[in-house]
Design a protein around this motif. Structure first.
Motif, PDB file in Angstrom:
ATOM      1  N   PHE A 196       0.764  -1.148   0.065  1.00  0.00           N
ATOM      2  CA  PHE A 196       0.043   0.050   0.139  1.00  0.00           C
ATOM      3  C   PHE A 196       0.892   1.280  -0.024  1.00  0.00           C
ATOM      4  O   PHE A 196       0.441   2.220  -0.558  1.00  0.00           O
ATOM      5  CB  PHE A 196      -1.002   0.003   1.164  1.00  0.00           C
ATOM      6  N   GLU A 197       1.900   1.094   0.531  1.00  0.00           N
ATOM      7  CA  GLU A 197       2.870   2.374   0.522  1.00  0.00           C
ATOM      8  C   GLU A 197       3.407   2.717  -0.461  1.00  0.00           C
ATOM      9  O   GLU A 197       3.393   3.737  -1.171  1.00  0.00           O
ATOM     10  CB  GLU A 197       4.031   1.941   1.616  1.00  0.00           C
ATOM     11  N   ALA A 198       3.969   1.768  -1.438  1.00  0.00           N
ATOM     12  CA  ALA A 198       4.657   2.116  -2.634  1.00  0.00           C
ATOM     13  C   ALA A 198       3.669   2.685  -3.635  1.00  0.00           C
ATOM     14  O   ALA A 198       4.026   3.370  -4.457  1.00  0.00           O
ATOM     15  CB  ALA A 198       5.253   0.715  -3.289  1.00  0.00           C
ATOM     16  N   ALA A 199       2.473   2.174  -3.654  1.00  0.00           N
ATOM     17  CA  ALA A 199       1.265   2.805  -4.573  1.00  0.00           C
ATOM     18  C   ALA A 199       0.992   4.067  -4.607  1.00  0.00           C
ATOM     19  O   ALA A 199       0.529   4.812  -5.148  1.00  0.00           O
ATOM     20  CB  ALA A 199       0.220   1.765  -4.611  1.00  0.00           C
ATOM     21  N   GLN A 200       1.335   4.671  -3.197  1.00  0.00           N
ATOM     22  CA  GLN A 200       1.036   6.029  -2.900  1.00  0.00           C
ATOM     23  C   GLN A 200       2.267   7.086  -3.216  1.00  0.00           C
ATOM     24  O   GLN A 200       1.815   8.266  -3.063  1.00  0.00           O
ATOM     25  CB  GLN A 200       0.706   6.180  -1.429  1.00  0.00           C
ATOM     26  N   HIS A 201       3.081   6.668  -3.542  1.00  0.00           N
ATOM     27  CA  HIS A 201       4.427   7.499  -4.058  1.00  0.00           C
ATOM     28  C   HIS A 201       3.987   8.276  -5.165  1.00  0.00           C
ATOM     29  O   HIS A 201       3.571   7.853  -6.040  1.00  0.00           O
ATOM     30  CB  HIS A 201       5.522   6.710  -4.254  1.00  0.00           C
ATOM     31  N   HIS A 202       4.443   9.531  -5.111  1.00  0.00           N
ATOM     32  CA  HIS A 202       4.013  10.581  -6.115  1.00  0.00           C
ATOM     33  C   HIS A 202       5.542  10.938  -6.685  1.00  0.00           C
ATOM     34  O   HIS A 202       6.225  11.106  -6.044  1.00  0.00           O
ATOM     35  CB  HIS A 202       3.376  11.678  -5.477  1.00  0.00           C
ATOM     36  N   PHE A 203       5.542  11.109  -7.919  1.00  0.00           N
ATOM     37  CA  PHE A 203       6.673  11.216  -8.791  1.00  0.00           C
ATOM     38  C   PHE A 203       6.848  12.563  -9.253  1.00  0.00           C
ATOM     39  O   PHE A 203       7.305  12.834 -10.327  1.00  0.00           O
ATOM     40  CB  PHE A 203       6.917  10.167  -9.519  1.00  0.00           C
ATOM     41  N   GLU A 204       6.516  13.808  -8.577  1.00  0.00           N
ATOM     42  CA  GLU A 204       6.614  15.111  -9.050  1.00  0.00           C
ATOM     43  C   GLU A 204       8.056  15.365  -9.273  1.00  0.00           C
ATOM     44  O   GLU A 204       8.526  16.103 -10.058  1.00  0.00           O
ATOM     45  CB  GLU A 204       6.096  16.105  -8.342  1.00  0.00           C
ATOM     46  N   LYS A 205       9.020  14.913  -8.252  1.00  0.00           N
ATOM     47  CA  LYS A 205      10.342  15.054  -8.218  1.00  0.00           C
ATOM     48  C   LYS A 205      11.243  14.305  -9.478  1.00  0.00           C
ATOM     49  O   LYS A 205      10.734  13.326 -10.045  1.00  0.00           O
ATOM     50  CB  LYS A 205      11.096  14.540  -6.920  1.00  0.00           C
ATOM     51  N   GLU A 206      12.215  15.212  -9.969  1.00  0.00           N
ATOM     52  CA  GLU A 206      13.198  14.535 -10.963  1.00  0.00           C
ATOM     53  C   GLU A 206      13.549  13.124 -10.375  1.00  0.00           C
ATOM     54  O   GLU A 206      13.681  13.222  -9.247  1.00  0.00           O
ATOM     55  CB  GLU A 206      14.167  15.473 -11.125  1.00  0.00           C
ATOM     56  N   ILE A 207      14.038  12.369 -11.230  1.00  0.00           N
ATOM     57  CA  ILE A 207      14.499  11.017 -10.719  1.00  0.00           C
ATOM     58  C   ILE A 207      15.799  11.262  -9.698  1.00  0.00           C
ATOM     59  O   ILE A 207      15.968  10.355  -8.781  1.00  0.00           O
ATOM     60  CB  ILE A 207      14.835  10.161 -12.075  1.00  0.00           C
ATOM     61  N   GLU A 208      16.608  12.159 -10.073  1.00  0.00           N
ATOM     62  CA  GLU A 208      17.896  12.230  -9.248  1.00  0.00           C
ATOM     63  C   GLU A 208      17.568  12.655  -7.853  1.00  0.00           C
ATOM     64  O   GLU A 208      18.284  12.684  -6.851  1.00  0.00           O
ATOM     65  CB  GLU A 208      18.796  13.333  -9.832  1.00  0.00           C
ATOM     66  N   GLU A 209      16.296  13.364  -7.665  1.00  0.00           N
ATOM     67  CA  GLU A 209      16.064  13.858  -6.355  1.00  0.00           C
ATOM     68  C   GLU A 209      15.176  12.859  -5.606  1.00  0.00           C
ATOM     69  O   GLU A 209      14.645  12.931  -4.336  1.00  0.00           O
ATOM     70  CB  GLU A 209      14.992  15.155  -6.257  1.00  0.00           C
ATOM     71  N   ARG A 210      14.938  11.761  -6.010  1.00  0.00           N
ATOM     72  CA  ARG A 210      13.776  10.643  -5.360  1.00  0.00           C
ATOM     73  C   ARG A 210      14.674   9.677  -4.365  1.00  0.00           C
ATOM     74  O   ARG A 210      15.722   9.407  -4.749  1.00  0.00           O
ATOM     75  CB  ARG A 210      13.203  10.010  -6.482  1.00  0.00           C
ATOM     76  N   SER A 211      13.951   9.526  -3.450  1.00  0.00           N
ATOM     77  CA  SER A 211      14.601   8.640  -2.376  1.00  0.00           C
ATOM     78  C   SER A 211      14.576   7.060  -2.902  1.00  0.00           C
ATOM     79  O   SER A 211      14.049   6.852  -3.844  1.00  0.00           O
ATOM     80  CB  SER A 211      13.638   8.215  -1.288  1.00  0.00           C
ATOM     81  N   LEU A 212      15.558   6.446  -2.665  1.00  0.00           N
ATOM     82  CA  LEU A 212      16.035   5.127  -2.935  1.00  0.00           C
ATOM     83  C   LEU A 212      14.756   4.392  -2.794  1.00  0.00           C
ATOM     84  O   LEU A 212      14.404   3.425  -3.687  1.00  0.00           O
ATOM     85  CB  LEU A 212      17.317   4.685  -2.532  1.00  0.00           C
ATOM     86  N   ARG A 213      14.175   4.389  -1.595  1.00  0.00           N
ATOM     87  CA  ARG A 213      12.933   3.687  -1.071  1.00  0.00           C
ATOM     88  C   ARG A 213      11.575   3.765  -2.078  1.00  0.00           C
ATOM     89  O   ARG A 213      10.781   3.346  -1.996  1.00  0.00           O
ATOM     90  CB  ARG A 213      12.711   3.599   0.146  1.00  0.00           C
ATOM     91  N   ASP A 214      11.751   4.969  -2.728  1.00  0.00           N
ATOM     92  CA  ASP A 214      10.545   5.419  -3.594  1.00  0.00           C
ATOM     93  C   ASP A 214      10.505   4.776  -4.945  1.00  0.00           C
ATOM     94  O   ASP A 214       9.875   4.790  -5.763  1.00  0.00           O
ATOM     95  CB  ASP A 214      10.381   7.049  -3.542  1.00  0.00           C
ATOM     96  N   LEU A 215      11.622   4.300  -5.319  1.00  0.00           N
ATOM     97  CA  LEU A 215      11.984   3.816  -6.630  1.00  0.00           C
ATOM     98  C   LEU A 215      11.576   2.362  -6.713  1.00  0.00           C
ATOM     99  O   LEU A 215      11.773   1.450  -5.834  1.00  0.00           O
ATOM    100  CB  LEU A 215      13.488   3.758  -7.079  1.00  0.00           C
ATOM    101  N   ASN A 216      11.178   2.098  -7.862  1.00  0.00           N
ATOM    102  CA  ASN A 216      10.891   0.693  -8.421  1.00  0.00           C
ATOM    103  C   ASN A 216      12.038   0.119  -9.197  1.00  0.00           C
ATOM    104  O   ASN A 216      12.405   0.859 -10.192  1.00  0.00           O
ATOM    105  CB  ASN A 216       9.493   0.611  -9.138  1.00  0.00           C
ATOM    106  N   PHE A 217      12.509  -1.248  -8.943  1.00  0.00           N
ATOM    107  CA  PHE A 217      13.619  -1.535  -9.542  1.00  0.00           C
ATOM    108  C   PHE A 217      13.075  -2.802 -10.342  1.00  0.00           C
ATOM    109  O   PHE A 217      12.448  -3.655  -9.991  1.00  0.00           O
ATOM    110  CB  PHE A 217      14.788  -1.998  -8.624  1.00  0.00           C
TER     111      PHE A 217
END
Length: 470
Positions: free
Chosen positions: A257-278
Motif C-alpha cells: 500500500f505504501e509504494a502505490a501512494q508514492h508521487h513522482f513530481e520530483k526528478e529522478i535524481e531527487e527521489r529517495s531510493l525507497r521510492d523507486l521501483n527496480f
C-alpha cells in the motif's frame, strides 16, 4: 613482536623511525656531497647533497605510505564495511583479526560490537517471530477465503496504481502482461474506457459494472468498480470464469500500500531510493560479444519498496536464430532444442520492455547486458532510456574499489547463497543480484547516499571498474 605493544607506542615508534631515517638520509647525503667538494665546487657538492636528500626523503615517504595503506587504511576501510554490513544489511559479516593486527584493540572491539549486533538482531527476530507467524497465518486464511470468491480482486490507488492483487487477478492480468505492483492499471485495461467508468464511480459513489477491453485490444473483461470505505482508492472485481484457479491451488496476496501512494513530481535524481521501483535482470547469451552474439534467455525480478515481489518475474528462453555454441551451453546449460519454440530476440526484448516500464534497471556489469537491449531495441523501435544502476559500482561504493566485485564475491560478502543449479541461469543470477540490491540499499543510506542522484554521483567515481571488466 610489535603486536604485543600498545597502539600509541607503536605509532610513537613509527614516527621515531621516520625521524631517524630522515636524519640518516640527510646526513648521508651531506657527507657524500662533502666528499665531492674536492673534485668540484662547494656549490655543486651542496646541490648534490640536496638532490640526494630529496630522493631519499621521497623514498621514505612512499615506503611509509605503502605501509600505512596496507596495514592501517585498508584494514580500517574493511572494518567499517563489515560493521555497516552487520548493522544495516542484517549480515553476520566476518572480521579478519589477523589482517587488522596492527590496529591495536580496534579489530577485537569491532568484532565484539558486530557479535553483539548479530546476537541482538537474533534476539529481536525471535521476539517478532511469533507475531510474524500469526500474521502469516491470518494472511493464509484470508487467501483461502478469497479462493472461494468467484471473482478476481485488484485494489487501485487514486493515482490508478495497483496496490494489491490476488492470485486469480494475477492470472487474468497475466493475459495482458505480467502483473506489477505500483504499475498503472492502464497497462492492463484501455485507459479511456476505464477512466470513464472511474469518473462515473466518483460521481455516483456506487458500484459500477462495465465492459472494458484489455490494453492490447484483443481481450474483453467484465469489471465492477467499487469505492473503498475508510481508505482512498477503489476496487476492481473481475468476473472471468476462464481464469479461475482450482480451490486447492495457492492463491497468494501481493500488496504494497505504501509504494502505490508514492508521487513522482520530483526528478529522478531527487527521489529517495525507497521510492523507486527496480527491475533487476540478467541475460544468458551465445557468447561474450554483444555486437555479434545473441540472447538465449532473459531473467528479471521486481524490487518495490526495498523488497523482492514474489511472482513478478520474467523467465524467458529466447531463440537466437542460430546454433548455440557448445562452450556457451557448457556455462548456462541451454541447448538448441530448449529454445526451438521460444520467441525471437526482438519479441522477447519487446515484452521485457513492457515489464520494465517506469522502473530503474539494475544489473551486475550492466554495460554488457544493456548492449543487447539497445541493439534489439533499435530494431524493434523501443528506446531503453531507463535510469540504470550497476551492482558492481554499488559494491565499490560500499566496500571500496580495491575489493573483488564479481557477483559471487558480492554475494559472499552479503551472506547470499546462490544455489548451484541456479548459477548462470538468467533468473537465478537476477534473483541473486536483486537480493544483493536489497541489502545494498540500506548500506548506501547509512553512508548518507539517500537519493538516486547521490548514488549516481558516487558510482561515477568507479566507472573505471566497468571498463576493466569489459
Amino acid at each position: 613482536m610489535l603486536t604485543g605493544l600498545s597502539l600509541r607506542f607503536r605509532i610513537f615508534l613509527l614516527f621515531a623511525g621516520v625521524a631517524a631515517a630522515s636524519c640518516a638520509v640527510v646526513g648521508a647525503a651531506l657527507y657524500f656531497g662533502y666528499t665531492r667538494i674536492t673534485d668540484t665546487t662547494p656549490a655543486s657538492g651542496f646541490l648534490l647533497a640536496g638532490i640526494l636528500s630529496t630522493f631519499g626523503l621521497l623514498a621514505i615517504s612512499v615506503s611509509i605510505w605503502l605501509l600505512f595503506d596496507e596495514n592501517v587504511a585498508k584494514p580500517v576501510q574493511r572494518l567499517s564495511a563489515a560493521i555497516r554490513t552487520t548493522a544495516h544489511a542484517n549480515v553476520d559479516a566476518s572480521i579478519d583479526l589477523e589482517e587488522a593486527k596492527y590496529l591495536g584493540d580496534l579489530a577485537p572491539a569491532a568484532h565484539a560490537v558486530a557479535w553483539r549486533l548479530t546476537n541482538d538482531s537474533a534476539d529481536t527476530e525471535e521476539l517478532v517471530s511469533d507475531a510474524t507467524a500469526q500474521l502469516a497465518s491470518e494472511r493464509e486464511q484470508l487467501a483461502l477465503l478469497l479462493t472461494e470468491i468467484p471473482v478476481a480482486i485488484v485494489l487501485v490507488s487514486p493515482a490508478h496504481k495497483i496496490m494489491l492483487y490476488d492470485g486469480q487477478a494475477a492470472d487474468i492480468l497475466g493475459q495482458v502482461h505480467v502483473p506489477r505492483l505500483s504499475a498503472t492499471i492502464f497497462d492492463y485495461f484501455i485507459e479511456e474506457e476505464l477512466r470513464a467508468a472511474y469518473d462515473q464511480l466518483i460521481e455516483l459513489r456506487t458500484e459500477i459494472a462495465v465492459d472494458v477491453k484489455g490494453a492490447r485490444g484483443n481481450l474483453n473483461f467484465q469489471l465492477r468498480l467499487k469505492k473503498l470505505r475508510g481508505m482512498s482508492g477503489y476496487m476492481i472485481l473481475i468476473d472471468d470464469a476462464t481464469a479461475r484457479i482450482a480451490p486447492e491451488a495457492p492463491r497468494p496476496l501481493i500488496y504494497d500500500f505504501e509504494a502505490a501512494q508514492h508521487h513522482f513530481e520530483k526528478e529522478i535524481e531527487e527521489r529517495s531510493l525507497r521510492d523507486l521501483n527496480f527491475v533487476v535482470f540478467d541475460t544468458e547469451t551465445t557468447g561474450l560479444m554483444p555486437n555479434k552474439d545473441d540472447i538465449v534467455q532473459i531473467g528479471a525480478v521486481r524490487v518495490v519498496n526495498g523488497r523482492i515481489i514474489p511472482g513478478e518475474t520474467v523467465d524467458q528462453l529466447v531463440n537466437p536464430g542460430r546454433p548455440i555454441p557448445a562452450a556457451s551451453t557448457g556455462v548456462h546449460r541451454i541447448t538448441d532444442d530448449m529454445v526451438a519454440d521460444a520467441p525471437d530476440p526482438i519479441t522477447a526484448i519487446s515484452e521485457f520492455h513492457a515489464f520494465a516500464k517506469d522502473s530503474v534497471i539494475v544489473a551486475h556489469n550492466a554495460p554488457f547486458d544493456m548492449a543487447f537491449l539497445h541493439r534489439y531495441g533499435h530494431l524493434s523501435g523501443h528506446a531503453w532510456d531507463h535510469p540504470i544502476l550497476d551492482t558492481v559500482l554499488l559494491s565499490a561504493v560500499v566496500f571500496g574499489a580495491d575489493q573483488v566485485h564479481t557477483l559471487d564475491a558480492l554475494c559472499t560478502r552479503l551472506g547470499i547463497e546462490i544455489p548451484a543449479a541456479l548459477r548462470h541461469t538468467a533468473l537465478g543470477d537476477a534473483q541473486a543480484t536483486a537480493q544483493a540490491l536489497c541489502k545494498l540499499l540500506p548500506l548506501l543510506s547509512s553512508h548518507g547516499f539517500n537519493t538516486f542522484g547521490d548514488v549516481i554521483e558516487q558510482t561515477r567515481k568507479h566507472g573505471r571498474l566497468l571498463k576493466d571488466m569489459n
